[in-house]
Structure formats: C-alpha cells, structure tokens
Design a protein around this motif. Structure first.
Motif, mmCIF file in Angstrom:
data_model
loop_
_atom_site.group_PDB
_atom_site.id
_atom_site.type_symbol
_atom_site.label_atom_id
_atom_site.label_comp_id
_atom_site.label_asym_id
_atom_site.label_seq_id
_atom_site.Cartn_x
_atom_site.Cartn_y
_atom_site.Cartn_z
ATOM 1 N N LYS A 125 -7.226 -9.257 23.860
ATOM 2 C CA LYS A 125 -6.724 -10.628 24.015
ATOM 3 C C LYS A 125 -6.255 -11.229 22.689
ATOM 4 O O LYS A 125 -6.460 -12.406 22.416
ATOM 5 N N TYR A 126 -5.645 -10.413 21.823
ATOM 6 C CA TYR A 126 -5.072 -10.951 20.594
ATOM 7 C C TYR A 126 -3.801 -10.189 20.239
ATOM 8 O O TYR A 126 -3.458 -9.165 20.858
ATOM 9 N N THR A 127 -3.073 -10.718 19.248
ATOM 10 C CA THR A 127 -1.919 -10.035 18.687
ATOM 11 C C THR A 127 -2.327 -9.428 17.357
ATOM 12 O O THR A 127 -2.823 -10.131 16.475
ATOM 13 N N HIS A 128 -2.146 -8.120 17.239
ATOM 14 C CA HIS A 128 -2.541 -7.399 16.034
ATOM 15 C C HIS A 128 -1.367 -7.379 15.057
ATOM 16 O O HIS A 128 -0.262 -6.970 15.417
ATOM 17 N N VAL A 129 -1.600 -7.837 13.841
ATOM 18 C CA VAL A 129 -0.538 -7.934 12.839
ATOM 19 C C VAL A 129 -0.960 -7.161 11.592
ATOM 20 O O VAL A 129 -2.019 -7.428 11.019
ATOM 21 N N VAL A 130 -0.149 -6.199 11.196
ATOM 22 C CA VAL A 130 -0.372 -5.435 9.965
ATOM 23 C C VAL A 130 0.815 -5.665 9.046
ATOM 24 O O VAL A 130 1.967 -5.467 9.456
ATOM 25 N N CYS A 131 0.538 -6.094 7.809
ATOM 26 C CA CYS A 131 1.615 -6.429 6.880
ATOM 27 C C CYS A 131 1.498 -5.609 5.598
ATOM 28 O O CYS A 131 0.396 -5.252 5.157
ATOM 29 N N THR A 132 2.644 -5.327 5.005
ATOM 30 C CA THR A 132 2.692 -4.629 3.719
ATOM 31 C C THR A 132 3.594 -5.404 2.769
ATOM 32 O O THR A 132 4.391 -6.243 3.179
ATOM 33 N N SER A 133 3.439 -5.117 1.484
ATOM 34 C CA SER A 133 4.296 -5.689 0.428
ATOM 35 C C SER A 133 4.243 -7.213 0.394
ATOM 36 O O SER A 133 5.248 -7.879 0.134
ATOM 37 N N LEU A 134 3.059 -7.782 0.639
ATOM 38 C CA LEU A 134 2.908 -9.240 0.580
ATOM 39 C C LEU A 134 2.380 -9.658 -0.792
ATOM 40 O O LEU A 134 1.483 -9.012 -1.342
ATOM 41 N N ASP A 135 2.914 -10.759 -1.318
ATOM 42 C CA ASP A 135 2.307 -11.372 -2.497
ATOM 43 C C ASP A 135 1.825 -12.790 -2.203
ATOM 44 O O ASP A 135 1.266 -13.459 -3.061
#
Length: 672
Positions: free
Chosen positions: A324-334
């Motif tokens: 019951k959620y949205t999975h978010v994976v991020c790269t190259s964030l500052d």
C-alpha cells in the motif's frame, strides 16, 4: 450439497437427456453409393476438401450437390480448402444432414452473421484458418442444434464478445486460440448473473483464449464490461473461473493490476480445486525478471507498476499494492527532490550526496525514509516535525553532530543513528529520555555520541556528561541569585508590568506560584485542565497535536489532563452534546487557530462560541494558539478578532512557548 456435487449431477443429467430432447443421435450411416459428385467417401466420411472451388464460387448455397446425403448421418464432412466465404441459411435445413465433425477450416470466411449456420446439426464445427475478424454478437444464439464445440482458432479476431454465454447457447467449448484478441465487448449487455447461469459455475464452458494478445491483466475490464457488481454474493475469483477462460501463452505483463486477483485467489475465502487453478494460471512474459514464472506463484510484493506522474527524473517510482505504498529509489541526489508521487511513500535515498534533511510537503506521506550513507549534517526542524507516523527513519552512516529536539515526534525504535559523529554535549542529553520513553529495548540500543574522541552510549549520556557547573562558593552564588531575582523582578515590573510579573515568578519558582485573580475555588471540581479545539481536517495540525502538543502537556511533571475530541469523544454520541458537556467540564479552553478554524461550517466555530458563552466573565480562560497565518477579516467572532488584532495569543514557535502555555493553563489569567 457442495458445488462440485451439484455440477457433477447437472452434467450427468444433461449428458443423459440432451441427445433425447434435441434428437442429437450421431450414429453414422453407411454412405455407400451416396457419395456426392467430386467428393470421395468411405463408409462414414465424406471428403470434399478443395474439390468444389470452381463449383461453389465462394458460397455454400447449392444443396443439390449434396442431395445424396439428405437425411444421412455422417461422421465427417470435410469442406476445407474450397474458398467458401458464406453459407446460405437454408442450406443445411434443406439437407437435414446429421454430422459428427463439420470441417470448414482453410476457407475464406471473414465474418459470421447471425443465423448463418442455422439448421446445422453437428457435434463439432471447425472454422480455423479462415480470415474471420467479425462475429455477430448473437451468432450462436440457439441456432446450432447439438453442437458441443466450435474451433475458431487461427483467425483475425481482435476482441471477445460473450458469444459462449448468450441465450440458449448450448455450445460448451470454444477455441479462440491464435487470434489477436486483446479486449472485451458486451454488445448483448449480459451481466455476470447471465454468465454464471450459462456456465454452470464454470464447469459447463471452456473458452480457449491462449496465444492471443492479452498483456494487461483483464480483471478490471471484466468487472466493468460484464457488470460483476450485479452479483455481490459470488466471490470475484469464482466469477472469473465461471467464464471458463484458458489464458496461457499470452504476452502477459505481471504487474500491480494482477495484485487484487492474486490476493483474492490465495486467500482463504474460497479454496479452488487444482483443475480450476490450472485453468486460471498463466506465465509472465514481462517484466524480464518474472519471465516464465507462473503468475499465480509470483510473490505479491513483486507485482508492481511504474509511476510516472510526480516521479523525479533521477528516480524510479513503482506502485506496490501489496504494501500500500509507492516505492521510490533515487540516485545522483545532492538535495531532496521538490516533488513526489501522491500517496504513502517508501523513499530510498541511500548512497547519495544529500547534506540536509529539508522540509518538503510530501514528507507527511512518508512511511519509510532511508537516508543512510549520505553527507547529512543538518536536519531542519520543520522536516522532522511532520514525520510522526513514519515507520523507519534511517540516518545511519552520515555526518550528524547534533539532533533537533523535534525529532522526538518519531519513536526512537524507528530511527537508526549509528555511524554518525554526534557530539556528547549538554544540548543532547534529552536523547536519553527519548530512548527511555520510546525505545522498545533501551538497554540494547547501540547508537553513540563522542566525548573527547571516545564513544558514549546515547542511553547513558545523563550518567556520563556533567552539565552542572561546580559550586565553588555556594553562599556567594546563593546571594547572587537572590540579588538577581530581586533585580529581575524590579525590571520585570518596570518593563512588563503587572500582567507578566506572575509569569516571571512562574518561571523562577515553577507552578507553585499563586497567581492573582484566580478563577474561584470551584476549579478543583473540573475533570479537565483544558479543552483542546482544533481543525481535525488539517493533518499537519492533527500530527502536531498528537505527537507534540499533547506529549508536552500530559507526559511530564505538570500532568495536565487535556480533553482532545479526536481522541476522547465516544463514537455514536451526538458531537454537539459531547462538545457542550466537555467544554463545561474543562477549566480552560485552548484553541489552535488556523486559517479554517473560524469557518462556520466546522465544529471549531461551534466550540469557540460555546467557550465564549461559558467564560464570558473570565475571558482569560480562553487560550488562543495561532498555528499559522489567519486572515482577521474573515473571522466571524468579534471577541476572536479583538484578540487577534491586539495580539492576545501565543504563536507556535514563540520564545518560551511551552512555558507560557503551561502558565496560562495553570494560572488562568491574562499575560498580554
């Protein structure tokens, strides 16, 4: 009697009575000298394949060619490869031939019209390898006598009508394999009730849809097109089984759209036989990681869908209905992205270059936030204030040296702090209490801070950090303090005047101060120190009240008893009556004012009016706390407008806010 026994009984009775009622006796005649011209025959079979092209001219409308077979029983009539594109509706009626297998495959049919096959008395009819792209919705409506199976494989169909389930349709097997079907229609406007009746609970029909173009799971389309809501009693999975579909070998994409069906299928609400489960099963083609797996065996948490709207360019966002959620994976964030998809969020920002935990509006929807292995050294107070309901806040392996006190809205058990560089200063000693109160296992937590380069357990800070200066000359210090108090009191009288002097004394001596203008001796009779009024539609305020305000007022030495309607009101009781009773039983009235607080359609407006009526002679018992900006011109209450214009209120975040609020609750007198 169970489903299987009922179905078996119906099937057995039908098998016995069907040939008698409809005259479907397929015992073969001896063809002998009755073989039609241009055809070859044996004792039971007639082979006219490819031999009548020049005679028929695309239309089976010359019964005289087959008059020798009139009233005969034929095991096989093979009319394949004759270029037939249509059949005269009277052709078979005129001949009255009973045929076990009628082979019309490899011809030129492009459509099947209603009543086109009227009068055919056959058991199995083969129409494969034609070019059929359209079939009348009522093509099989009781026009076929005795037919049990129709083979329509290897044609050009792109859609499916409920042909197997129309009125008086006795055909039990349809083969639509190797077409291009990828959608459903319902021109006859049948409902699932009609389909259940026609299918005998799924055992009476077999509809082969293998090797077509289905890719997106069909459950939502079926529910809509065939009006599943017309039968609320039958479980969804049984409705699907009743349609008798074989769905293997389609280019299926196993994603979140399959989740509901999978979840229901594996639940205990209905136990399917191995045969029905096998009928409903199919293999995934996409995504690549699931290719070849049986869709009914894929773990439900693997059934995800990509989310595009609101997903930052450097992130992969997937809807995971199992959690019951949205999975978010991020790269190259500052830094924190400005936007995120809506709904509950599982954010994996680990192994990036983020240096600051900044406030974003979507943080209030986050259930999991992984910031491990970043460069985090600053945590904004506003950012953690909205994380009260988070399941995990992973801050491990960063560069934190300090923590804001607002982080206490999160349970310590839900926070990871290991491998940081926290400074064991007096500003951090509150962490020990945080651990004691909100950790599931305070004795075994392993987070540390550093003093003189050496690690100190956070849970033991108060025992290892001396935050009280040594008293070298106690008497001198005592005299100095007394002198300072006198000077402070004199300055306070001069600067703040009589209204704020009791508050200064309250700060010096604590709640033992006896305020002037007490609200009568009957105060001890009240059940609550204060009635808390706030807009419970504003989730920011609700979270702040729940995780910060009530904790500061109730869970400390002051021990105020606060009436919180969202928590303390009984379900099923008139809210107006509850408000009147609770305001009357409360010593003070605390209003958390926001831009919607005085909306006359909200209960807060009613609460404020009741408080004004009760405390009309002691307006100091109404304590106003401004949560965010308020347009005074839109405030209906004259008393409230006066208080806002005269700044007779506290503002969240004011200097000494908590001390002032506790003083007003305890003392019940003016300080503005």
């Amino acid at each position: 009697m169970g489903y299987s026994r009922i179905i078996c009984t119906v099937a057995c009775i039908s098998a016995f009575t069907f040939p008698i009622i409809f005259g479907c006796n397929f015992s073969s005649s001896n063809i002998g000298l009755s073989c039609p011209t241009r055809c070859t025959c044996n004792t039971e079979d007639v082979y006219c394949n490819s031999s009548l092209i020049s005679v028929l001219n695309g239309s089976l409308d010359k019964p005289d060619l087959f008059k020798s077979l009139k009233n005969k029983h034929v095991k096989l009539l093979d009319l394949s490869y004759n270029g037939i594109a249509e059949i005269n509706p009277t052709f078979f009626q005129t001949l009255n031939i009973k045929i076990h297998h009628l082979n019309l495959s490899h011809n030129n049919f492009t459509e099947i019209r209603a009543r086109e096959f009227s009068g055919i008395v056959a058991k199995f009819m083969y129409l494969s390898h034609n070019r059929i792209h359209r079939i009348s919705p009522h093509a099989f409506d009781g026009y076929f006598n005795c037919i049990e199976g129709v083979d329509l494989s290897y044609n050009k169909l792109t859609y499916f009508e409920p042909w197997p389930f129309t009125k008086d349709n006795r055909i039990s097997t349809f083969n639509f394999s190797h077409n291009h079907i990828n959608s459903f229609r319902n021109t006859p406007n049948l409902t699932i009730v009609d389909i259940l009746s026609a299918s005998k609970l799924g055992f009476g029909k077999l509809v082969d849809l293998t090797f077509n173009n289905f890719s997106v799971w069909i459950i939502d389309e079926l529910k809509d097109v065939y009006h599943f809501d017309a039968d609320p009693e039958t479980v969804l999975t049984m409705k699907c089984a009743a349609m008798g579909f074989l769905l293997q070998n389609n280019p299926w994409r196993c994603d979140c759209l399959l989740y509901e069906f999978r979840h229901l299928l594996q639940s205990d609400t209905f136990i399917f036989s191995a045969a029905i489960r096998e009928k409903l099963s199919f293999n995934c083609v996409t995504p690549r990681r699931l290719r070849g797996q049986n869709a009914l065996d894929v773990p439900v948490n693997e059934l995800v869908c990509p989310v595009v709207e609101g997903c930052p360019t450097s992130c992969l966002c997937e809807k995971v209905p199992a959690y019951k959620y949205t999975h978010v994976v991020c790269t190259s964030l500052d830094s924190f992205p400005d936007q995120m998809p809506s709904g509950p969020l599982f954010l994996n920002f680990s192994w990036n270059g983020i240096s600051k935990l900044e406030f974003r509006s979507y943080l209030s929807s986050v259930t999991y936030l992984d910031l491990s292995n970043n460069r985090l050294h600053v945590i904004e107070r506003a950012a953690v204030q909205v994380l009260g309901n988070i399941g995990m806040l992973n801050l491990a392996s960063n560069q934190l040296t300090a923590l804001p006190k607002e982080i206490q809205v999160v349970r310590f058990s839900n926070v990871r702090l290991e491998e940081n560089k926290l400074d064991c200063s007096c500003d951090l000693t509150w962490v020990s209490d945080w651990i004691d109160v909100t950790s599931d296992d305070p004795a075994n937590q392993r987070s540390v801070c550093y003093k003189d380069g050496l690690p100190v357990m956070l849970s033991a800070m108060q025992d290892n950090i001396d935050c009280v200066s040594d008293i070298v000359v106690p008497v001198t210090v005592g005299v100095s303090i007394t002198v300072c108090m006198v000077i402070l009191a004199a300055v306070a009288c001069r600067v703040w005047g009589r209204k704020k002097l009791p508050f200064v004394m309250y700060l010096i001596r604590g709640r033992k101060v006896q305020p002037v203008q007490r609200y009568g001796d009957q105060e001890a009779e009240f059940d609550y120190h204060g009635y808390l009024s706030f807009d419970n539609d504003n989730m920011d305020i609700v979270l702040w009240v729940k995780n910060v305000l009530l904790d500061n007022l109730e869970n400390n030495d002051d021990g105020f008893r606060i009436c919180c309607p969202l928590r303390d009101f009984d379900v099923g009781v008139s809210q107006a009556e509850e408000i009147l009773d609770s305001v009357d039983r409360s010593k003070r009235f605390i209003s958390i004012v926001s831009d919607t607080y005085f909306n006359p359609l909200k209960w807060t407006s009613f609460e404020y009016d009741q408080a004004q009526h009760k405390h009309k002679d002691h307006d100091s018992n109404i304590i106003m706390v401004v949560y965010d900006n308020v347009d005074v011109d839109n405030v209906r209450s004259e008393a409230a407008r006066h208080a806002l214009n005269k700044k007779q209120y506290l503002r969240r975040g004011d200097y000494l806010f908590w001390q002032k609020l506790k003083f007003l609750i305890h003392a019940g007198q003016k300080m503005f």
